[in-house]
Every structure is written in C-alpha cells, then in structure tokens.
Design an enzyme around this catalytic site. Structure first.
Site, mmCIF file in Angstrom:
data_model
loop_
_atom_site.group_PDB
_atom_site.id
_atom_site.type_symbol
_atom_site.label_atom_id
_atom_site.label_comp_id
_atom_site.label_asym_id
_atom_site.label_seq_id
_atom_site.Cartn_x
_atom_site.Cartn_y
_atom_site.Cartn_z
ATOM 1 N N ARG A 1 0.794 -1.344 -0.208
ATOM 2 C CA ARG A 1 0.050 -0.097 0.211
ATOM 3 C C ARG A 1 0.817 1.340 -0.071
ATOM 4 O O ARG A 1 0.618 2.404 -0.698
ATOM 5 C CB ARG A 1 -0.924 -0.279 1.353
ATOM 6 C CG ARG A 1 -1.936 1.139 1.282
ATOM 7 C CD ARG A 1 -2.879 1.043 2.359
ATOM 8 N NE ARG A 1 -3.770 2.013 2.940
ATOM 9 C CZ ARG A 1 -4.723 2.545 2.452
ATOM 10 N NH1 ARG A 1 -5.568 1.894 1.749
ATOM 11 N NH2 ARG A 1 -5.318 3.630 3.075
ATOM 12 N N ILE B 1 -6.915 7.935 -1.071
ATOM 13 C CA ILE B 1 -6.814 6.580 -1.058
ATOM 14 C C ILE B 1 -7.620 5.953 0.179
ATOM 15 O O ILE B 1 -7.495 6.658 1.297
ATOM 16 C CB ILE B 1 -5.333 5.930 -1.076
ATOM 17 C CG1 ILE B 1 -5.445 4.548 -0.648
ATOM 18 C CG2 ILE B 1 -4.642 6.352 0.286
ATOM 19 C CD1 ILE B 1 -3.882 3.718 -0.955
ATOM 20 N N SER B 2 -8.674 5.151 -0.136
ATOM 21 C CA SER B 2 -9.824 5.095 0.995
ATOM 22 C C SER B 2 -8.981 4.182 2.185
ATOM 23 O O SER B 2 -7.872 3.421 2.008
ATOM 24 C CB SER B 2 -10.938 4.140 0.408
ATOM 25 O OG SER B 2 -11.570 4.801 -0.696
ATOM 26 N N GLN B 3 -9.608 4.136 3.198
ATOM 27 C CA GLN B 3 -9.273 3.429 4.424
ATOM 28 C C GLN B 3 -9.189 2.203 4.225
ATOM 29 O O GLN B 3 -9.971 1.535 3.492
ATOM 30 C CB GLN B 3 -10.392 3.690 5.487
ATOM 31 C CG GLN B 3 -10.070 2.832 6.882
ATOM 32 C CD GLN B 3 -11.618 3.127 7.547
ATOM 33 O OE1 GLN B 3 -12.520 3.370 6.939
ATOM 34 N NE2 GLN B 3 -11.396 2.790 8.900
#
Ligand code: SAM
Length: 216
Positions: free
Chosen positions: A34, A60-62
């Site tokens: 990530r 960028i999403s959780q």
C-alpha cells in the site's frame, strides 16, 4: 520503516477483527504494498486506519473500506471488473490479485498518469486504465461481471447498470455529499436487488450521471 510489519498489523488489527473473512481477500492485503501508492511524504500513514490524501485533492480509502468493498464483490477469479475512480491504483491492484481482468477509469489525467506508472512498475499486466467520466462506464469492454464505484454518488449511474451482466454485482457508496450508504446491487433477470451494508464517506463522483462539477 518496516512496511511489512505495518502491513501485517493492518490486516490483523483493522481487517480481520472487523469481520473480513475471505482468505483470498486477506492474502491480497498482506501482499499489496500500500505504501507504494501513497505520496512519499505521507507514507508514514500508509497503513493507518484512515483515508490518506493523494494527488488532485483526492484520497486513497481507509484499508477496511477497500477490503469490505472487495469482499462484497465476491470474486472467484474469473470476472471482468470495472472500477470507477482509479485514484491511487491501490484498489485496482487488490482487484488484479483476485481476478483476471480489471478496467479502471479516473477523471484526473495527472492522477491517472502517475498511477499507471506505479502499476506498471509493480508489474500488473491485467489492469487497463483510461481517463474519462466513469459514470458513462466503458462500453467498449462491457458487459462487466462486477462494477465497483469508489466515489460517492447521489444516484446509481444508469450506464453502469446497463453495462452490468445479469447476475452481476455493483458496489457503490450511495447518498449525500458527506454521508453515504455502501450498497450492493445485484442485477436479476427481472430487475435489481439492493442490499445496504454500512454508512461511509467518500469524495464525490463528478460526472454526467453523478454530481455536477459545482458540487465537487
Ligand atoms: N480507488 C481509489 C484508490 O484505490 O485509491 C480511491 C479513489 S478516491 C476515493 C475516488 C476517485 O474517484 C478520485 O480519484 C476521483 O478523482 C475519482 N472520480 C470522481 N469522479 C469520477 C468520475 N466521474 N470518473 C472517474 N473517476 C472519478
């Protein structure tokens, strides 16, 4: 910084305790790096339990939300998946680990260019990316077995339901600007069936069948 340790912790402290169960999904989160999808100055937060800013004021999403949406797609490995909102490319990389063909659309050219370089550098060859208004779908490659929309929309974009195969699933955050419901829609022979999963907050889906530019 030991990113491998942080990644393992992310899976074991954020995903599994909240109910992510699919072994292949969990393995993809152990594997995909990530931090490589995140601007260098923010990498210390790459595995944290919240969304992180990327280029163009996007996010960028959780990790948990990425995992939940991925699990909701119920991938077997054979599906053709369309993602709307390429963003950092992290969700696309996770999908590429779990299925054979991924198509992803991003409205910002600069973001898309940067992301394509990252994905190429990581060796992904089953992700096709384009710049454009994702609310129109990608008719050239339709129909899709699964569609995932990673930005918030007040209504389901019609072209996406048209480009979904029968028995296919569409996962998207539906609702107002600052509060949505993560929804799974399944296309049946005689209509659509919809299930509400949980509340969520995404950046807006800006396009012909989403929010108009002035709301962004
Ligand atoms: N999936 C992304 C990831 O893994 O980083 C997260 C994306 S971010 C929450 C939402 C993205 O949707 C933003 O990059 C935004 O520019 C994009 N977006 C918004 N409206 C769009 C549209 N109509 N077509 C394509 N992308 C759009």
């Amino acid at each position: 910084m030991d990113y491998e340790v942080l990644r393992k912790r992310m899976v074991e402290e954020q995903l599994i305790p909240r109910g992510i169960k699919n072994k292949k999904v969990i393995d993809a989160f152990y594997k995909v790096e990530r931090h490589k999808f995140i601007p260098e100055d923010l990498r210390a937060s790459a595995y944290a339990d919240f969304p992180v800013p990327i280029l163009e004021g996007q996010t960028i999403s959780q990790p948990y939300i990425v995992a939940l949406m991925t699990e909701c797609l119920e991938l077997t490995g054979q599906e053709k998946v369309l993602e709307i909102g390429t963003g950092s490319g992290y969700q696309a990389a996770i999908l590429a680990e779990l299925t054979k063909e991924v198509y992803s659309i991003e409205r910002f050219e600069s973001l898309s260019k940067n992301t394509q370089e990252i994905l190429k550098g990581l060796g992904y060859s089953n992700i096709k990316i384009k710049v454009g208004d994702g609310t129109l779908g990608w008719p050239e490659f339709a129909p899709f077995d699964r569609i995932i929309v990673t930005a918030a929309t007040p209504k389901v974009p019609l072209p996406l339901t048209e480009q979904l195969k029968e028995s296919g699933k569409l996962v998207l955050p539906l609702g107002e600007s600052f509060s949505q419901v993560l929804t799974v829609i399944e296309k049946k022979k005689d209509g659509f069936e919809s299930i509400e999963i949980c509340g969520c907050v995404f950046v807006p889906l800006v396009g012909k069948y989403g929010w108009q530019d002035k709301n962004a």
